[in-house]
Design a protein around this motif. Sequence first.
Motif, PDB file in Angstrom:
ATOM      1  N   ALA A   1       0.833  -1.212   0.000  1.00 47.87           N
ATOM      2  CA  ALA A   1       0.000   0.000   0.000  1.00 47.87           C
ATOM      3  C   ALA A   1       0.863   1.255   0.000  1.00 47.87           C
ATOM      4  CB  ALA A   1      -0.938  -0.014   1.215  1.00 47.87           C
ATOM      5  N   ARG A   2       1.919   1.252   0.817  1.00 46.30           N
ATOM      6  CA  ARG A   2       2.816   2.418   0.854  1.00 46.30           C
ATOM      7  C   ARG A   2       3.551   2.580  -0.471  1.00 46.30           C
ATOM      8  NH1 ARG A   2       3.815   0.510   6.181  1.00 46.30           N
ATOM      9  NH2 ARG A   2       5.758  -0.489   5.516  1.00 46.30           N
ATOM     10  N   MET A   3       4.003   1.489  -1.052  1.00 53.64           N
ATOM     11  CA  MET A   3       4.744   1.556  -2.320  1.00 53.64           C
ATOM     12  C   MET A   3       3.871   2.086  -3.461  1.00 53.64           C
ATOM     13  SD  MET A   3       6.779  -2.067  -1.971  1.00 53.64           S
ATOM     14  CE  MET A   3       7.613  -1.977  -3.550  1.00 53.64           C
ATOM     15  N   LEU A   4       2.599   1.671  -3.467  1.00 49.16           N
ATOM     16  CA  LEU A   4       1.690   2.087  -4.532  1.00 49.16           C
ATOM     17  C   LEU A   4       0.967   3.393  -4.207  1.00 49.16           C
ATOM     18  CD1 LEU A   4       0.067  -1.340  -5.541  1.00 49.16           C
ATOM     19  CD2 LEU A   4       2.110  -0.234  -6.451  1.00 49.16           C
ATOM     20  N   GLU A   5       1.206   3.889  -2.981  1.00 52.97           N
ATOM     21  CA  GLU A   5       0.592   5.134  -2.520  1.00 52.97           C
ATOM     22  C   GLU A   5      -0.930   5.051  -2.564  1.00 52.97           C
ATOM     23  OE1 GLU A   5       2.359   8.250  -4.829  1.00 52.97           O
ATOM     24  OE2 GLU A   5       4.217   8.215  -3.686  1.00 52.97           O
ATOM     25  N   VAL A   6      -1.436   3.944  -2.064  1.00 49.64           N
ATOM     26  CA  VAL A   6      -2.878   3.749  -1.930  1.00 49.64           C
ATOM     27  C   VAL A   6      -3.149   3.238  -0.519  1.00 49.64           C
ATOM     28  CG1 VAL A   6      -3.211   3.261  -4.391  1.00 49.64           C
ATOM     29  CG2 VAL A   6      -2.782   1.368  -2.804  1.00 49.64           C
ATOM     30  N   SER A   7      -4.420   3.135  -0.159  1.00 49.45           N
ATOM     31  CA  SER A   7      -4.759   2.636   1.168  1.00 49.45           C
ATOM     32  C   SER A   7      -4.658   1.117   1.213  1.00 49.45           C
ATOM     33  CB  SER A   7      -6.181   3.058   1.540  1.00 49.45           C
ATOM     34  OG  SER A   7      -7.128   2.363   0.730  1.00 49.45           O
ATOM     35  N   ARG A   8      -4.527   0.594   2.437  1.00 51.87           N
ATOM     36  CA  ARG A   8      -4.522  -0.863   2.592  1.00 51.87           C
ATOM     37  C   ARG A   8      -5.851  -1.451   2.127  1.00 51.87           C
ATOM     38  NH1 ARG A   8      -5.605  -5.267   5.755  1.00 51.87           N
ATOM     39  NH2 ARG A   8      -3.844  -6.714   6.104  1.00 51.87           N
ATOM     40  N   HIS A   9      -6.942  -0.701   2.333  1.00 54.58           N
ATOM     41  CA  HIS A   9      -8.261  -1.168   1.881  1.00 54.58           C
ATOM     42  C   HIS A   9      -8.268  -1.373   0.367  1.00 54.58           C
ATOM     43  CE1 HIS A   9     -12.627  -1.539   1.577  1.00 54.58           C
ATOM     44  NE2 HIS A   9     -12.594  -0.626   0.629  1.00 54.58           N
ATOM     45  N   THR A  10      -7.633  -0.456  -0.361  1.00 56.96           N
ATOM     46  CA  THR A  10      -7.574  -0.579  -1.819  1.00 56.96           C
ATOM     47  C   THR A  10      -6.774  -1.810  -2.222  1.00 56.96           C
ATOM     48  OG1 THR A  10      -7.742   1.817  -2.119  1.00 56.96           O
ATOM     49  CG2 THR A  10      -6.816   0.551  -3.945  1.00 56.96           C
ATOM     50  N   VAL A  11      -5.639  -2.038  -1.534  1.00 57.89           N
ATOM     51  CA  VAL A  11      -4.830  -3.221  -1.823  1.00 57.89           C
ATOM     52  C   VAL A  11      -5.638  -4.486  -1.573  1.00 57.89           C
ATOM     53  CG1 VAL A  11      -2.827  -4.571  -1.075  1.00 57.89           C
ATOM     54  CG2 VAL A  11      -2.616  -2.109  -1.422  1.00 57.89           C
ATOM     55  N   MET A  12      -6.364  -4.535  -0.453  1.00 57.78           N
ATOM     56  CA  MET A  12      -7.153  -5.720  -0.131  1.00 57.78           C
ATOM     57  C   MET A  12      -8.284  -5.926  -1.136  1.00 57.78           C
ATOM     58  SD  MET A  12      -5.515  -7.029   2.218  1.00 57.78           S
ATOM     59  CE  MET A  12      -6.636  -8.430   2.347  1.00 57.78           C
TER      60      MET A  12
END
Length: 228
Positions: free
Chosen positions: A187-198
């Motif tokens: 999430a940090r690497m892609l600069e998105v939220s953990r919710h988005t990654v999940m």
Amino acid sequence: MRRARPAARAYTAGMEPISVLIVEDDERFRVAFATSVAEAADMRLAGTAGDLAPGLRLLREQRPDVLLVDLGLPSGSGVELIRYANDHLPQTDVMVVSVFGDEPHVMASLEAGATGYLLKDAQAADLTEQIRTLRAGGSPISPVIARQLLLRLTPQSAPVVDEALLSPQERQVLTLSAKGFSFEEIARMLEVSRHTVMTYVKRSYRKLQVHSKTEAIYEARKLGLVRD
């Protein structure tokens, strides 16, 4: 990456007994395995545990010659113990004894550093001989597992890659996950939220018809959607 194994030594009278640690949550199997080891003249039972935390503590304290480990433990996967032994205890050989014979479990265990894999349908009386084989440099593997590995190595036609099956974001998350990054790190690497990654992860599971990260990575690699 699996560590190189130390040179094997055959057991002879007068040598130190093979110390064996058993991590198994099923009491029936744990007692049967422990009894088999304790009764062998050339072995010493280093301890038994029924879950990850006590198993890891004993692994650190006892530094056994052999770790016998189940995969389906109450608080997680025995793969964590395999990986710890591989990374920190070069003298310890690891053998999985499990009911799980499917390819994702087998490959996850071998990739983590296990050098033996037995299904629990094997006789407990044979266990000590398998431990001796493992300690002598062999790799005891149940025939069903060996067949799977041979089929995996058989040359096959390259799969037709349907890159539209997963979105670019879903492939990227799986690729980073396959490299060992956690979902929080991704999430940090892609600069998105953990919710988005999940959300990407859950969509990938549904499209690949799997239920875990290990299975998803395996299927995506098989389809050519994730490359190391």
